[in-house]
Design an enzyme around this catalytic site. Structure first.
Site, short mmCIF file in Angstrom:
data_model
loop_
_atom_site.label_atom_id
_atom_site.label_comp_id
_atom_site.label_asym_id
_atom_site.label_seq_id
_atom_site.Cartn_x
_atom_site.Cartn_y
_atom_site.Cartn_z
N GLU A 85 0.82 -1.22 0.00
CA GLU A 85 0.00 0.00 0.00
C GLU A 85 0.85 1.27 0.00
O GLU A 85 1.82 1.38 0.73
CB GLU A 85 -0.93 0.01 1.22
CG GLU A 85 -1.89 -1.17 1.28
CD GLU A 85 -2.87 -1.23 0.11
OE1 GLU A 85 -3.04 -0.22 -0.59
OE2 GLU A 85 -3.47 -2.31 -0.09
N CYS A 148 -8.36 -1.89 7.83
CA CYS A 148 -6.94 -1.89 7.43
C CYS A 148 -6.45 -0.47 7.16
O CYS A 148 -5.42 -0.04 7.68
CB CYS A 148 -6.73 -2.78 6.21
SG CYS A 148 -6.82 -4.53 6.63
N HIS A 172 -1.18 -5.63 2.13
CA HIS A 172 -2.32 -6.54 2.08
C HIS A 172 -1.87 -7.89 1.50
O HIS A 172 -0.87 -7.95 0.77
CB HIS A 172 -3.43 -5.96 1.20
CG HIS A 172 -4.48 -5.20 1.96
ND1 HIS A 172 -4.67 -3.86 1.79
CD2 HIS A 172 -5.39 -5.60 2.89
CE1 HIS A 172 -5.68 -3.46 2.59
NE2 HIS A 172 -6.11 -4.51 3.27
N1 PCA Z 1 -8.63 -6.86 6.19
C1 PCA Z 1 -9.62 -5.82 6.37
C2 PCA Z 1 -9.64 -5.53 7.83
C3 PCA Z 1 -8.90 -6.64 8.49
C4 PCA Z 1 -8.23 -7.36 7.39
O1 PCA Z 1 -7.42 -8.28 7.53
C5 PCA Z 1 -9.36 -4.60 5.50
O2 PCA Z 1 -8.76 -4.73 4.40
O3 PCA Z 1 -9.72 -3.49 5.88
#
Ligand code: PCA
Length: 221
Positions: A85, A148, A172
């Site tokens: 990200e 997240c 992610h």
């Molecule tokens: N993914 C979610 C919240 C917790 C996670 O592992 C997200 O992408 O916001």
């Protein structure tokens, strides 16, 4: 000097029983690594998938451990690659409930904060290293507006106020194959060992790279 790397992974959410982020991060518990002269040890912690609490928890971890590097990891179900990200935005806009039953819509995360923070991880160098290892990865321009992005923003806001420099950011990870196999919409997935290898490499690159590289085409979306 031995550096400290804090890796966080979220608990399962939205009815799931596993979260690939936590599966990957917890596999690195107790890891002591070295890249050339850069030695580091890893601290691994789980975060709740709860607005507010997750930021309080990660910032308490930063205050306790004084890490040199913080990489928060979360699940991005259905994404084909490991999205590294670039940016955290000052907005919560949930389309599902968090684990505390909250669903903020168009809410500000920090009323005293800027609209966004950029990751201070060497994101292009991470993407390059992942691709060279045969892992599908890219720079992502949004971490979404769920927990997240919320944690990513809260972490960067806290790190910006610290006297010492902290390299911090968010990565992610896709579904695991068993998560994808249990769904009818046939989402993309990535093998557990590949996700673990990706997070490991991201930590190694971050502790050993001073300035990011300027690759073109590092982005996927
Ligand atoms: N993914 C979610 C919240 C917790 C996670 O592992 C997200 O992408 O916001």
């Amino acid at each position: 000097m031995i550096k400290t790397v804090l890796l966080t992974g979220f608990e399962p959410f939205n009815g799931a029983s596993i979260n690939p982020a936590w599966e990957a991060v917890r596999a690195l518990e107790g890891w002591e690594g070295a890249v050339g002269e850069h030695r580091f040890r890893v601290e691994v912690r789980q975060l709740p998938c709860v607005f507010g609490q997750a930021i309080e928890d990660i910032n308490a971890m930063v205050d306790e451990l004084h890490p040199d590097v913080v990489i928060a990891v979360g699940q991005a179900g259905g994404r084909p690659a490991i999205p590294v990200e670039r940016v955290a935005i000052n907005a919560d806009d949930a389309s599902i409930l968090d684990k505390g039953g909250q669903q903020p819509v168009d809410a500000t995360i920090a009323s005293d904060g800027p609209a966004a923070y950029f990751s201070t991880l060497p994101i292009k160098a991470i993407v390059r290293a992942l691709r060279e290892k045969g892992l599908v990865a890219g720079v992502s321009q949004t971490a979404g507006t769920f927990v997240c992005n919320h944690v990513f923003y809260g972490l960067m806001h806290h790190a910006a106020g610290q006297p010492q420099a902290i390299k911090a950011g968010f990565i992610h990870v896709p579904f695991l194959p068993e998560q994808a196999a249990a769904r009818r919409d046939a989402p993309r997935s990535m093998a557990r060992d590949d996700i673990i290898a990706g997070i490991k490499l991201a930590a190694e690159v971050t502790v050993s790279v001073d300035a990011d590289v300027r690759d073109e085409g590092g982005a996927t979306h």
